[in-house]
Design a protein around this motif. Structure first.
Motif, PDB file in Angstrom:
ATOM      1  N   UNK A  59     -46.121  69.194  90.626  1.00 52.68           N
ATOM      2  CA  UNK A  59     -46.038  68.512  89.337  1.00 52.68           C
ATOM      3  C   UNK A  59     -44.588  68.354  88.881  1.00 52.68           C
ATOM      4  N   UNK A  60     -43.748  69.325  89.244  1.00 49.24           N
ATOM      5  CA  UNK A  60     -42.334  69.225  88.870  1.00 49.24           C
ATOM      6  C   UNK A  60     -41.589  68.212  89.730  1.00 49.24           C
ATOM      7  N   UNK A  61     -42.186  67.837  90.867  1.00 50.05           N
ATOM      8  CA  UNK A  61     -41.539  66.871  91.748  1.00 50.05           C
ATOM      9  C   UNK A  61     -40.659  67.512  92.803  1.00 50.05           C
ATOM     10  N   UNK A  62     -40.977  68.778  93.173  1.00 49.84           N
ATOM     11  CA  UNK A  62     -40.225  69.439  94.244  1.00 49.84           C
ATOM     12  C   UNK A  62     -40.660  68.853  95.583  1.00 49.84           C
ATOM     13  N   UNK A  63     -39.700  68.692  96.507  1.00 50.46           N
ATOM     14  CA  UNK A  63     -40.000  68.106  97.813  1.00 50.46           C
ATOM     15  C   UNK A  63     -41.068  68.921  98.531  1.00 50.46           C
ATOM     16  N   UNK A  64     -41.877  68.228  99.359  1.00 49.61           N
ATOM     17  CA  UNK A  64     -43.056  68.861  99.926  1.00 49.61           C
ATOM     18  C   UNK A  64     -42.720  70.031 100.845  1.00 49.61           C
ATOM     19  N   UNK A  65     -41.715  69.872 101.712  1.00 45.76           N
ATOM     20  CA  UNK A  65     -41.411  70.972 102.630  1.00 45.76           C
ATOM     21  C   UNK A  65     -40.923  72.200 101.874  1.00 45.76           C
ATOM     22  N   UNK A  66     -40.142  71.985 100.820  1.00 49.46           N
ATOM     23  CA  UNK A  66     -39.632  73.123 100.037  1.00 49.46           C
ATOM     24  C   UNK A  66     -40.753  73.845  99.303  1.00 49.46           C
ATOM     25  N   UNK A  67     -41.622  73.058  98.655  1.00 40.84           N
ATOM     26  CA  UNK A  67     -42.667  73.713  97.868  1.00 40.84           C
ATOM     27  C   UNK A  67     -43.677  74.405  98.773  1.00 40.84           C
ATOM     28  N   UNK A  68     -43.930  73.825  99.952  1.00 42.22           N
ATOM     29  CA  UNK A  68     -44.854  74.482 100.870  1.00 42.22           C
ATOM     30  C   UNK A  68     -44.272  75.776 101.425  1.00 42.22           C
ATOM     31  N   UNK A  69     -42.962  75.765 101.674  1.00 46.31           N
ATOM     32  CA  UNK A  69     -42.314  76.968 102.183  1.00 46.31           C
ATOM     33  C   UNK A  69     -42.398  78.091 101.154  1.00 46.31           C
ATOM     34  N   UNK A  70     -42.100  77.725  99.902  1.00 42.66           N
ATOM     35  CA  UNK A  70     -42.167  78.733  98.841  1.00 42.66           C
ATOM     36  C   UNK A  70     -43.619  79.195  98.628  1.00 42.66           C
ATOM     37  N   UNK A  71     -44.548  78.263  98.758  1.00 40.57           N
ATOM     38  CA  UNK A  71     -45.962  78.623  98.593  1.00 40.57           C
ATOM     39  C   UNK A  71     -46.385  79.606  99.676  1.00 40.57           C
ATOM     40  N   UNK A  72     -45.918  79.395 100.902  1.00 41.42           N
ATOM     41  CA  UNK A  72     -46.248  80.329 101.993  1.00 41.42           C
ATOM     42  C   UNK A  72     -45.675  81.707 101.702  1.00 41.42           C
ATOM     43  N   UNK A  73     -44.450  81.731 101.137  1.00 42.51           N
ATOM     44  CA  UNK A  73     -43.847  83.001 100.733  1.00 42.51           C
ATOM     45  C   UNK A  73     -44.770  83.729  99.755  1.00 42.51           C
ATOM     46  N   UNK A  74     -45.337  82.967  98.802  1.00 39.21           N
ATOM     47  CA  UNK A  74     -46.180  83.600  97.789  1.00 39.21           C
ATOM     48  C   UNK A  74     -47.552  83.977  98.322  1.00 39.21           C
ATOM     49  N   UNK A  75     -48.027  83.238  99.333  1.00 35.39           N
ATOM     50  CA  UNK A  75     -49.283  83.630  99.979  1.00 35.39           C
ATOM     51  C   UNK A  75     -49.120  85.042 100.545  1.00 35.39           C
ATOM     52  N   UNK A  76     -47.955  85.292 101.156  1.00 39.85           N
ATOM     53  CA  UNK A  76     -47.674  86.633 101.684  1.00 39.85           C
ATOM     54  C   UNK A  76     -47.547  87.642 100.553  1.00 39.85           C
ATOM     55  N   UNK A  77     -46.857  87.248  99.501  1.00 41.89           N
ATOM     56  CA  UNK A  77     -46.612  88.175  98.399  1.00 41.89           C
ATOM     57  C   UNK A  77     -47.909  88.711  97.796  1.00 41.89           C
ATOM     58  N   UNK A  78     -48.935  87.880  97.726  1.00 38.52           N
ATOM     59  CA  UNK A  78     -50.188  88.343  97.124  1.00 38.52           C
ATOM     60  C   UNK A  78     -51.142  88.900  98.174  1.00 38.52           C
ATOM     61  N   UNK A  79     -50.619  89.159  99.374  1.00 40.87           N
ATOM     62  CA  UNK A  79     -51.412  89.856 100.368  1.00 40.87           C
ATOM     63  C   UNK A  79     -52.405  88.988 101.122  1.00 40.87           C
ATOM     64  N   UNK A  80     -52.188  87.689 101.157  1.00 45.06           N
ATOM     65  CA  UNK A  80     -53.039  86.834 101.988  1.00 45.06           C
ATOM     66  C   UNK A  80     -52.295  86.535 103.286  1.00 45.06           C
ATOM     67  N   UNK A  81     -53.024  85.987 104.246  1.00 41.98           N
ATOM     68  CA  UNK A  81     -52.470  85.715 105.559  1.00 41.98           C
ATOM     69  C   UNK A  81     -52.092  84.233 105.656  1.00 41.98           C
ATOM     70  N   UNK A  82     -50.811  83.971 105.892  1.00 41.13           N
ATOM     71  CA  UNK A  82     -50.352  82.580 105.924  1.00 41.13           C
ATOM     72  C   UNK A  82     -51.085  81.798 107.007  1.00 41.13           C
ATOM     73  N   UNK A  83     -51.161  82.386 108.201  1.00 40.28           N
ATOM     74  CA  UNK A  83     -51.761  81.645 109.317  1.00 40.28           C
ATOM     75  C   UNK A  83     -53.248  81.414 109.086  1.00 40.28           C
ATOM     76  N   UNK A  84     -53.937  82.437 108.569  1.00 49.27           N
ATOM     77  CA  UNK A  84     -55.395  82.340 108.456  1.00 49.27           C
ATOM     78  C   UNK A  84     -55.851  81.625 107.186  1.00 49.27           C
ATOM     79  N   UNK A  85     -55.176  81.900 106.076  1.00 46.35           N
ATOM     80  CA  UNK A  85     -55.730  81.511 104.782  1.00 46.35           C
ATOM     81  C   UNK A  85     -55.140  80.249 104.169  1.00 46.35           C
ATOM     82  N   UNK A  86     -53.954  79.810 104.612  1.00 47.40           N
ATOM     83  CA  UNK A  86     -53.286  78.783 103.816  1.00 47.40           C
ATOM     84  C   UNK A  86     -54.029  77.454 103.826  1.00 47.40           C
ATOM     85  N   UNK A  87     -54.793  77.168 104.887  1.00 48.46           N
ATOM     86  CA  UNK A  87     -55.528  75.897 104.910  1.00 48.46           C
ATOM     87  C   UNK A  87     -56.988  76.056 104.493  1.00 48.46           C
ATOM     88  N   UNK A  88     -57.356  77.248 104.017  1.00 53.43           N
ATOM     89  CA  UNK A  88     -58.726  77.430 103.541  1.00 53.43           C
ATOM     90  C   UNK A  88     -58.909  76.753 102.187  1.00 53.43           C
TER      91      UNK A  88
END
Lengths: 305, 354
Positions: A146-175
């Motif tokens: 919504x803020x207009x951050x580039x897709x690769x940057x926001x996805x990278x940061x989102x993956x960082x946060x998936x890890x931070x909350x204890x989810x698995x990037x490889x398994x869960x990010x496309x669920x």
């Protein structure tokens, strides 16, 4: 943080209970404040449908202030029975309709009156509010999108946060949300909020629908994340244990119409929720608050009659 | 559709019963005879097909019985209803296919429905979205929608000739008028049905009103909306017959026109065959649209969601074009720091401090 009340002449006394300390009075604003308060409620009332037959006052004359501490956000728990206006207070801070705007009084956040919702006040709800059509990654990156951050940057940061909350990037990010358990959905909701670095995090019984074990795990996770992000958390719950475990500060509300009756300062938790529950001093605080709430309810019933 | 996915009773689940025990009742306390009348009990797929075939056989049996024998001795005369054998024979099929140009007329009918429906969708969906978001827009359009939903559509045919002539325009506009109010109301209902907690969430994540409409409300309402559009398309396909049957001047083409011409010439067999073709085509279209629907919304219907992925790709491309025109917003310092501090697995010096 025993800022003396501006309305009373005598300095308030306080009472130690277990790991907590009951303040004589709910902390009020001092004027002028040295720095803007995180949140300040001044004589806030909210009445729905005023003047009509079905008018209903959710909260009346709510006053409290959460001071801004240097380099540290406080964890504030709002405790009270159902229908005491806990959520109303939270949604007034968030600036969400129909609670916002208050019927009377002022709600200030960092010295400015609340005018509407914004990403600086992130919110996690009890009901699962993951966007069903978005993957975990898409949900967490939503705010940045919504803020207009580039897709690769926001996805990278989102993956960082998936890890931070204890989810698995490889398994869960496309669920998709329907493939997740309640606990996982709330992890996504927390990540989605924290990725935006809000200065205030509002949580409306976020673990209310989870089973006890998951709930404790989530409490531990939340404490860990909160210490890293230095934000002020407002956490609404009706579980006394949860409030005492998580909170630095606990507001106790009463019903009909809702008011903030008491304020406690609580020592920060130094061990996981499961172990903390066995500490006698912790239990002492919990029992004390339980009695206090029973006492407040008895008073309210007497007034009603 | 559901029969295929219904769980089949596992044979090994039946408890082993000693040979000398007479089992009168099944273990759940229902007698065997009551199985037919157990509420909502799923049936095996082959039973379903068999029951459908039985129904068809009965219908054809009655038809055969009423029209058997020589023309003069029939219960229902030949001029009213030809027998099954007279209807389903090669000459009649050839007559329909070649002399009546079934394929071309079918395409003519379909084209009219598609044009009218597409026009109605283009106008009614955006308006319906606004109706679902803002009650004042809904209130503004309420009179038109009440009229559009309650007028018997056949009553509009004479007026449509006056307004749109007797050509293609009249057929297309008739379909448009027939469905536009329904599409608008269904869209508004689908949008209004999205829980407001999603709006609250999006607001606290910093979304603007426009973003909430386009990124939250419309996508979340889309499965229900698409379902409505699919059902309404079936309705529109029915209405085009009406527009083609009631005409001023002949030769308008379309399936309805075949029926009209056959009626005038006394070809009952052709009419019956067209009446079988119409629901068959309608069913085929409906199943095709449902396949698209499944593929678009895997979070609702499961499956691999090919069209969903395709759609996401299109959206990404649109975003890339937009970013090319408007520069992307940089991350905030704290967010960049979070990424920078992330220990990368491939860097050997990123060992944790001991």
């Amino acid at each position: 943080m025993t800022t003396p009340s501006s309305t009373t002449a005598t300095p308030p006394t306080s009472q130690d209970v277990g790991i907590g300390r009951l303040l004589e009075e709910v902390q009020q604003a001092v004027s002028p404040p040295t720095r803007p308060h995180v949140v300040e409620f001044r004589n806030v009332s909210k009445t729905y449908n005023p003047g009509q037959a079905n008018s209903f006052t959710a909260i009346r004359d709510v006053n409290f202030v959460v001071a801004d501490l240097p380099n540290k956000g406080e964890f504030v728990c709002v405790l009270g029975p159902s229908g005491c206006g806990k959520s109303t207070i939270l949604r007034l801070i968030a600036g969400l309709e129909p609670q916002h705007p208050a019927t009377t009084g002022t709600v200030h956040v960092f010295g400015k009156p609340v005018e509407g919702p914004g990403a600086d006040r992130g919110m996690v709800f009890q009901d699962y509010t993951s966007f069903d059509h978005r993957s975990v990654l898409g949900n967490i990156a939503f705010g940045l999108e919504c803020q207009g951050v580039a897709r690769n940057e926001r996805n990278e940061l989102a993956r960082h946060w998936i890890e931070q909350v204890g989810l698995d990037v490889a398994k869960d990010s496309e669920k998709y949300p329907h493939e997740l358990s309640g606990g996982m959905r709330q992890r996504v909701a927390i990540a989605r909020t924290l990725i935006l670095q809000p200065r205030i995090i509002l949580m409306d019984e976020p673990f209310g629908a989870l089973d006890p074990q998951t709930r404790m795990n989530m409490q531990d996770l939340l404490i860990r994340l909160w210490r890293a992000v230095e934000a002020t958390v407002f956490f609404v719950t009706h579980s006394i244990e949860e409030a005492v475990f998580l909170g630095d500060r606990v507001y106790i509300m009463s019903t009909g119409p809702g008011r903030v009756e008491k304020e406690l300062e609580v020592e920060p938790a130094d061990r996981p929720a499961l172990e903390m529950a066995r500490v006698p001093r912790f239990q002492e605080t919990v029992y004390y608050i339980r009695d206090l709430i029973a006492q407040l309810e008895a008073q309210a019933n007497k007034h009603a009659k | 559709m559901n029969n295929a996915s219904a769980p089949k009773p596992a044979p090994e689940a039946t408890p082993a019963v000693p040979a000398d025990t007479v089992v009168r009742r099944s273990t759940d306390g229902r007698s065997n005879g009551a199985a037919w009348f157990a509420f909502r009990r799923p049936i095996p797929q082959w039973v379903g097909i068999l029951l459908g075939a039985l129904c068809l056989a009965i219908v054809f049996g009655i038809w055969w019985f009423l029209t058997r024998g020589p023309h003069e001795e029939r219960i229902i005369g030949y001029s009213a209803l030809p027998s099954p054998a007279e209807t389903f024979n090669r000459d009649q099929f050839q007559n329909l296919w070649f002399d009546n140009a079934l394929t071309r007329n079918l395409l003519v009918s379909l084209q009219r429905v598609v044009f009218g429906f597409a026009l109605a969708t283009l106008i009614a969906v955006p308006l319906g979205v606004l109706c679902g978001c803002f009650p004042w827009v809904n209130a503004f359009f309420a009179p038109i929608n009440v009229f559009g939903r309650n007028i018997p559509i056949a009553a509009l045919i004479p007026l449509s000739f006056a307004l749109f002539g007797i050509g293609e325009m009249q057929k297309v506009m008739f379909i448009f008028i027939a469905v536009v109010a329904f599409i608008m109301m269904d869209t508004a209902a689908a949008i209004a049905d999205v829980s407001s907690r999603y709006i609250d969430t999006a607001f606290t994540l910093g979304a603007s009103r426009r973003q909430i409409i386009l990124k939250v409300l419309v996508p979340l309402a889309m499965p229900r909306l698409f379902n409505s559009l699919r059902l309404l398309f079936g309705l529109a396909f029915g209405y085009i017959m009406l527009a083609e049957l009631v005409t001023e001047g002949g030769g308008v083409g379309g399936l309805g026109n075949i029926i009209n011409v056959a009626q005038r010439r006394g070809h009952r067999e052709t009419i019956i065959l067209v009446l079988i073709v119409i629901p068959a085509v309608a069913l085929a279209i409906d199943r095709l649209l449902f396949m698209i629907q499944r593929s678009l919304f895997p979070h609702q219907y499961g499956g691999d969601g090919f069209l969903h992925i395709l759609w996401r790709g299109i959206m990404h491309t649109c975003e890339d074009v937009k970013r090319w025109i408007i520069a992307p917003t940089p991350l905030q310092p704290g967010q960049q720091a979070a990424l920078a501090h992330k220990p990368a697995a491939h860097e050997p010096h990123a060992a944790p401090p001991t």
